[in-house]
Motif scaffolding. Structure first.
Motif: not given
Length: 440
Positions: A347-349, A396-402, A426-430
């Motif tokens: 869930n990162s962009y 992103t749906c998966e971690v890794g290298n883009y 990074p994803p924004v958490t609440e």
């Protein structure tokens, strides 16, 4: 582009001078008179039969307390009261004897109730429209100060996602059979969460801590205002002192009407409304709904023109963005340029913004995005396509290298000068933190 030099955050004194031009005409004297009469009627009903456990006891207890101090919390309380009143005025919730309309008095009361039900529906719709427009206006005003590249779009995406989650939370609560009171408790908590997020945008902590480095280009005047808006003697206190008292009176009046209906319905089989009680009840609803709509109409104009935030054309919100974080590189003929981004959380962009600033012919360049998982397996995320310029992002749906790839291999003679900006947000958490109160 306009300069921000000399601009300072809006102060309470500044708002005081602004509010001087928006004097709210006093509420009708009928508000106080009818509130007192309804209060007397409810006291009579309670003497006849004390409040039962549950909703009646809660309403009596609420009446003994002062209305909320914040303007927007009062708006939500009025909205809750109106929905509860509409619920009580629906025919399916009338006392059984009234539903049968076996006497002329019952038939007359049913006709009155139908008319009052319509008045409350109109008032509720007016309030809902005001809240929706005001919330959108505040958010859009803030967004005019955010650089109009992927950062602004990502903040919008995060907001849309958050709103969808909040709506799903409300729907789940309703599906579970929650009461209107429970639903509005959740709605108010969600509203406070929105205020907290807005305040954190100003201080770059909490939720927006991961985004602070992407806010370069936002005038400090905006961040300073958002951060100090909730000071004890800050701008919102001026709003409360100017416009709070009439709103507090209307909040109390709505509660009194709601309590009167609730008590009357609960005792209707043994104690029907008298002619005089019906006259007071009808007049009270007419005055409350008329005065509330008048107040909302007035405050809508005040808020629409209010200088809570410096206009973008004055502040020069995007000043200097053209040199903000962009890089330039020359991509020789027959070569490619790659940028790798490591993603540690789903869930990162991944976001990019690029254009070509130099070229002889074929002023475009190939672009694609490739993903490599932790096991080394590669897959194509964004297929190859040629662009003169492009802005975009994906979650992103998966971690890794883009890997973002600009391809000039099809050119035999001419280099391309690429101006670009890329990053992984990074994803924004609440997280659960104490609420910071910011009113819109």
């Amino acid at each position: 582009m306009a300069s921000t030099e000399g601009i300072v955050p809006i102060t309470r004194a500044f708002l005081a001078s602004y509010y001087d031009t928006y004097q709210f005409p006093p509420l009708s004297n009928d508000v106080a008179r009818l509130s007192a009469e309804i209060r007397s009627l409810t006291a009579d009903l309670l003497r006849h039969s004390p409040a039962a456990q549950g909703e009646e006891r809660l309403l009596v207890s609420e009446l003994e307390s002062e209305p909320p101090h914040k303007v927007d919390e009062n708006m939500w309380k009025n909205r809750e009261h109106m929905e509860e009143i509409l619920f009580l005025l629906e025919k399916s919730h009338w006392p059984q004897t009234l539903r049968k309309q076996s006497s002329p008095d019952d038939a007359e009361l049913a006709t009155v109730i139908d008319r009052l039900h319509q008045k409350f529906q109109t008032s509720l719709k007016t309030l809902e429209t005001f809240q929706a427009k005001n919330s959108e206006r505040v958010f859009n005003t803030v967004m005019t100060y955010i650089p109009q590249d992927f950062r602004g779009r990502l903040i919008r995406l995060q907001r849309e996602r958050s709103e969808r989650n909040k709506q799903a939370e409300v729907e789940a609560l309703v599906s579970s059979g929650a009461t209107i009171r429970e639903r509005y408790a959740l709605l108010w908590n969600q509203q406070m969460e929105r205020r907290r997020l807005l305040a954190q945008l100003g201080s770059a902590t909490g939720v927006y801590k991961t985004l602070v480095k992407y806010l370069v280009g936002v005038p400090q005047v905006l961040l300073d205002f958002i951060r100090q808006i909730n000071d004890d003697d800050g701008p919102m206190e001026e709003q409360r002192q100017r416009y709070g008292p009439p709103l507090y009176s209307l909040t109390t009046m709505a509660l009194l009407i709601r309590l009167f209906i609730s008590l009357s319905w609960g005792r209707f089989e043994t104690r029907k409304l008298s002619k005089q009680e019906l006259v007071v009840f009808e007049e009270a609803v007419d005055v409350y709904t008329t005065e509330f709509v008048r107040f909302i109409t007035f405050i809508s104009e005040v808020f629409a023109n209010s200088p809570f935030f410096i206009p973008a054309e004055v502040a020069g919100a995007l000043q200097g963005r053209n040199n903000d974080d962009y890089q330039e590189t020359s991509v020789p003929a027959g070569k490619i340029h790659e940028v790798s981004l490591a993603v540690d959380a789903i869930n990162s962009y991944i976001a990019w913004d690029f254009s070509l600033v130099q070229g002889k012919i074929n002023l475009d360049i190939g672009f694609s995005v490739e993903y490599t998982n932790p096991s080394g397996q590669k897959s194509l995320i964004l297929p190859y396509r040629r662009f003169e310029s492009d802005q975009g992002n994906f979650c992103t749906c998966e971690v890794g290298n883009y890997k973002l790839i600009w391809d000039n291999s099809y050119s035999s003679f001419f280099k391309k000068v690429l101006r670009y900006k890329v990053d992984c947000i990074p994803p924004v958490t609440e997280p659960v933190e104490p609420a910071t109160e910011v009113e819109e």
